[in-house]
Design an enzyme around this catalytic site. Sequence first.
Site, PDB file in Angstrom:
ATOM      1  N   MET A   1       0.840  -1.277   0.067  1.00  0.00           N
ATOM      2  CA  MET A   1      -0.008   0.068  -0.054  1.00  0.00           C
ATOM      3  C   MET A   1       1.020   1.221  -0.043  1.00  0.00           C
ATOM      4  O   MET A   1       0.525   2.448   0.315  1.00  0.00           O
ATOM      5  CB  MET A   1      -0.840   0.008   1.201  1.00  0.00           C
ATOM      6  CG  MET A   1      -1.826  -0.919   1.152  1.00  0.00           C
ATOM      7  SD  MET A   1      -3.247  -0.826   2.190  1.00  0.00           S
ATOM      8  CE  MET A   1      -2.644  -0.665   3.849  1.00  0.00           C
TER       9      MET A   1
ATOM     10  N   ALA B   1       3.930   3.932   1.018  1.00  0.00           N
ATOM     11  CA  ALA B   1       4.814   4.403   2.155  1.00  0.00           C
ATOM     12  C   ALA B   1       5.765   3.531   2.556  1.00  0.00           C
ATOM     13  O   ALA B   1       5.941   2.988   3.521  1.00  0.00           O
ATOM     14  CB  ALA B   1       3.623   4.712   3.404  1.00  0.00           C
ATOM     15  N   LEU B   2       6.612   3.133   1.393  1.00  0.00           N
ATOM     16  CA  LEU B   2       7.526   2.014   1.940  1.00  0.00           C
ATOM     17  C   LEU B   2       8.629   2.317   2.735  1.00  0.00           C
ATOM     18  O   LEU B   2       9.132   3.445   2.808  1.00  0.00           O
ATOM     19  CB  LEU B   2       8.382   2.015   0.261  1.00  0.00           C
ATOM     20  CG  LEU B   2       7.165   1.573  -1.143  1.00  0.00           C
ATOM     21  CD1 LEU B   2       7.835   1.207  -2.222  1.00  0.00           C
ATOM     22  CD2 LEU B   2       6.229   0.376  -0.592  1.00  0.00           C
ATOM     23  N   HIS B   3       8.951   1.195   3.241  1.00  0.00           N
ATOM     24  CA  HIS B   3      10.215   1.183   4.127  1.00  0.00           C
ATOM     25  C   HIS B   3      10.949   0.083   3.996  1.00  0.00           C
ATOM     26  O   HIS B   3      10.684  -0.860   3.187  1.00  0.00           O
ATOM     27  CB  HIS B   3       9.653   1.170   5.559  1.00  0.00           C
ATOM     28  CG  HIS B   3       8.589   0.169   6.094  1.00  0.00           C
ATOM     29  ND1 HIS B   3       8.615  -1.157   5.801  1.00  0.00           N
ATOM     30  CD2 HIS B   3       7.177   0.416   6.363  1.00  0.00           C
ATOM     31  CE1 HIS B   3       7.641  -1.725   6.364  1.00  0.00           C
ATOM     32  NE2 HIS B   3       6.625  -0.953   6.479  1.00  0.00           N
TER      33      HIS B   3
ATOM     34  N   HIS C   1       9.450  -3.336   3.281  1.00  0.00           N
ATOM     35  CA  HIS C   1       8.883  -3.789   2.001  1.00  0.00           C
ATOM     36  C   HIS C   1       9.945  -3.891   1.066  1.00  0.00           C
ATOM     37  O   HIS C   1       9.853  -4.773   0.008  1.00  0.00           O
ATOM     38  CB  HIS C   1       8.027  -2.451   1.465  1.00  0.00           C
ATOM     39  CG  HIS C   1       6.993  -1.945   2.184  1.00  0.00           C
ATOM     40  ND1 HIS C   1       6.892  -0.643   2.899  1.00  0.00           N
ATOM     41  CD2 HIS C   1       5.795  -2.744   2.356  1.00  0.00           C
ATOM     42  CE1 HIS C   1       5.616  -0.779   3.379  1.00  0.00           C
ATOM     43  NE2 HIS C   1       4.867  -1.793   3.111  1.00  0.00           N
TER      44      HIS C   1
ATOM     45  N   GLY D   1       4.518 -10.235   3.562  1.00  0.00           N
ATOM     46  CA  GLY D   1       5.609 -10.207   4.691  1.00  0.00           C
ATOM     47  C   GLY D   1       4.751 -11.010   6.002  1.00  0.00           C
ATOM     48  O   GLY D   1       3.772 -11.068   6.127  1.00  0.00           O
TER      49      GLY D   1
ATOM     50  N   SER E   1       4.420   1.504   7.935  1.00  0.00           N
ATOM     51  CA  SER E   1       3.866   2.553   7.697  1.00  0.00           C
ATOM     52  C   SER E   1       3.220   3.322   8.714  1.00  0.00           C
ATOM     53  O   SER E   1       3.238   4.489   8.887  1.00  0.00           O
ATOM     54  CB  SER E   1       3.172   2.394   6.334  1.00  0.00           C
ATOM     55  OG  SER E   1       3.685   1.439   5.402  1.00  0.00           O
ATOM     56  N   ARG E   2       2.298   2.587   9.507  1.00  0.00           N
ATOM     57  CA  ARG E   2       1.584   3.192  10.556  1.00  0.00           C
ATOM     58  C   ARG E   2       2.739   3.885  12.032  1.00  0.00           C
ATOM     59  O   ARG E   2       2.225   4.727  12.570  1.00  0.00           O
ATOM     60  CB  ARG E   2       0.652   2.562  10.949  1.00  0.00           C
ATOM     61  CG  ARG E   2      -0.461   2.141   9.921  1.00  0.00           C
ATOM     62  CD  ARG E   2      -1.501   1.528  10.901  1.00  0.00           C
ATOM     63  NE  ARG E   2      -2.926   1.479   9.690  1.00  0.00           N
ATOM     64  CZ  ARG E   2      -3.244   0.493   8.785  1.00  0.00           C
ATOM     65  NH1 ARG E   2      -2.658  -0.678   8.865  1.00  0.00           N
ATOM     66  NH2 ARG E   2      -4.393   0.635   8.390  1.00  0.00           N
TER      67      ARG E   2
HETATM   68  P1  AMP Z   1       1.602  -2.931   3.400  1.00  0.00           P
HETATM   69  O1  AMP Z   1       1.860  -1.929   2.679  1.00  0.00           O
HETATM   70  O2  AMP Z   1       1.313  -2.515   4.992  1.00  0.00           O
HETATM   71  O3  AMP Z   1       0.262  -3.405   2.968  1.00  0.00           O
HETATM   72  O4  AMP Z   1       2.438  -4.016   3.544  1.00  0.00           O
HETATM   73  C1  AMP Z   1       2.844  -4.789   2.087  1.00  0.00           C
HETATM   74  C2  AMP Z   1       3.646  -5.895   2.248  1.00  0.00           C
HETATM   75  O5  AMP Z   1       4.915  -5.562   3.139  1.00  0.00           O
HETATM   76  C3  AMP Z   1       2.834  -6.934   3.196  1.00  0.00           C
HETATM   77  O6  AMP Z   1       3.102  -8.258   2.834  1.00  0.00           O
HETATM   78  C4  AMP Z   1       3.264  -6.694   4.419  1.00  0.00           C
HETATM   79  O7  AMP Z   1       3.342  -7.889   5.240  1.00  0.00           O
HETATM   80  C5  AMP Z   1       4.861  -6.405   4.278  1.00  0.00           C
HETATM   81  N1  AMP Z   1       5.326  -5.752   5.398  1.00  0.00           N
HETATM   82  C6  AMP Z   1       4.931  -4.826   5.894  1.00  0.00           C
HETATM   83  N2  AMP Z   1       5.911  -4.534   7.260  1.00  0.00           N
HETATM   84  C7  AMP Z   1       6.767  -5.270   7.023  1.00  0.00           C
HETATM   85  C8  AMP Z   1       8.101  -5.525   7.820  1.00  0.00           C
HETATM   86  N3  AMP Z   1       8.266  -4.836   8.948  1.00  0.00           N
HETATM   87  N4  AMP Z   1       8.764  -6.524   7.539  1.00  0.00           N
HETATM   88  C9  AMP Z   1       8.657  -7.186   6.591  1.00  0.00           C
HETATM   89  N5  AMP Z   1       7.660  -7.264   5.851  1.00  0.00           N
HETATM   90  C10 AMP Z   1       6.723  -6.224   5.902  1.00  0.00           C
END
Ligand code: AMP
Length: 289
Positions: A32, A34-36, A39, A149, A188-189
Site C-alpha cells: 500500500m 509508504a515504503l520502508h 517492503h 511479509g 507505515s503506521r
Molecule cells: P502494506 O504496505 O502494509 O500493505 O504491506 C505490504 C507488504 O509488506 C505486506 O506483505 C506486509 O506483510 C509487508 N510488510 C510490512 N511491514 C513489514 C516488515 N516490517 N517486514 C517485512 N514485511 C513487511
Amino acid sequence: MATALIRGLDDLRRTINSWRQQGQRIALVPTMGALHEGHLSLMRLAAQHSDRVCASIFVNPTQFGPNEDFEAYPRDLDRDYALLEKEEVDLLYAPETSDIYCEGFATSVRVSGVSEGLCGGNRPGHFDGVALIVTKLLLRVLPDLAVFGEKDYQQLQVIRRLVRDLDIPVEILGGPTIRETDGLALSSRNAYLNPTERAIAPALYRVLTDYAQKLSTGAPTDLNEACSELIAAGFNRVEYLEWRSSEGLHPPAPGREPGQIPGRLLAAAHLRSTRLIDNVPVLPLADRD
Ligand code: AMP
C-alpha cells in the site's frame, strides 16, 4: 533500466506478456506504499527468486473499516518510486481506485476459518477486502511468485488458503519481519507515533518474545499477564494477544498446544489512536537449535 511506472491495465498486460514471451519468471510484491525497509526486503527476496519484479502500490479502500485510517494513510508515490528504482525493481504498478473498482462492482471474495478471530475478529470485512484485492492483483499480473511479509502473519495465511482453494497458479513466499534496532516491527503506521508513543512501542515485541519463550517450554502460561505488561508499559488497549498454531492459526486444543507444535504468538495493541500488530514464532523446545 529505469523502473517502469504503469497505471493502466492494458500497459501492464503488454509489459508482463513481453516478459512472459521471453520465458522470464515474474514476481509480484503487493503493497500500500509508504515504503520502508520491510517492503524493500520483500523486493530483494522477490528478485532472488525471479527474473522480473513487479511491485504494486494501491491503498485498497475495501480493506479499511468506516472508522479506520483510509484517508489519513500516508501516500507519497514519488518517494516510493525513487526507493523502488534504487532497488532496481522492474515495474511499479499503481492503479487508480476507479480502475480497480469499476462502476457496478459487485463481487466479493471471502476466506472463512483462517480469516476469523485475531485481526479478522476486530476488523470486520478487512480480510474480505484483502482477499479481493490480492485476487485481482494476481489475476492482473499473473505472476509465478508473490511475496508477502510475516509481519501480517494472518494475512499471509489467508492468502495461502485463498490461492490453494481457488487453484491460482502462483507460489506464495513469506518474508521475515524487519525491525528497528529496538525490536519495533517496521510499519507505515509507525509514522503516526509521537516520541512518547514511539518509546513505548518496542514493548510489544519484547513482551511477545518473552512469552513465546515461556510458551515454548509447554509450561502453563497466563497470557493475561502479557496483556497487563503491555498496559503497564504504556499501551492504552490490547485488542488481542493469542497463541495459535502456525499452520491454519488454530487455537490450542488437546495435542495442539504451545510447546507441542510450531505456533505463533500474535497481538494487536493500541497506542492512543495508533494500532500496532506484531507476531513471533513459538517453537517447541525440541525444534530449537
Ligand atoms: P502494506 O504496505 O502494509 O500493505 O504491506 C505490504 C507488504 O509488506 C505486506 O506483505 C506486509 O506483510 C509487508 N510488510 C510490512 N511491514 C513489514 C516488515 N516490517 N517486514 C517485512 N514485511 C513487511
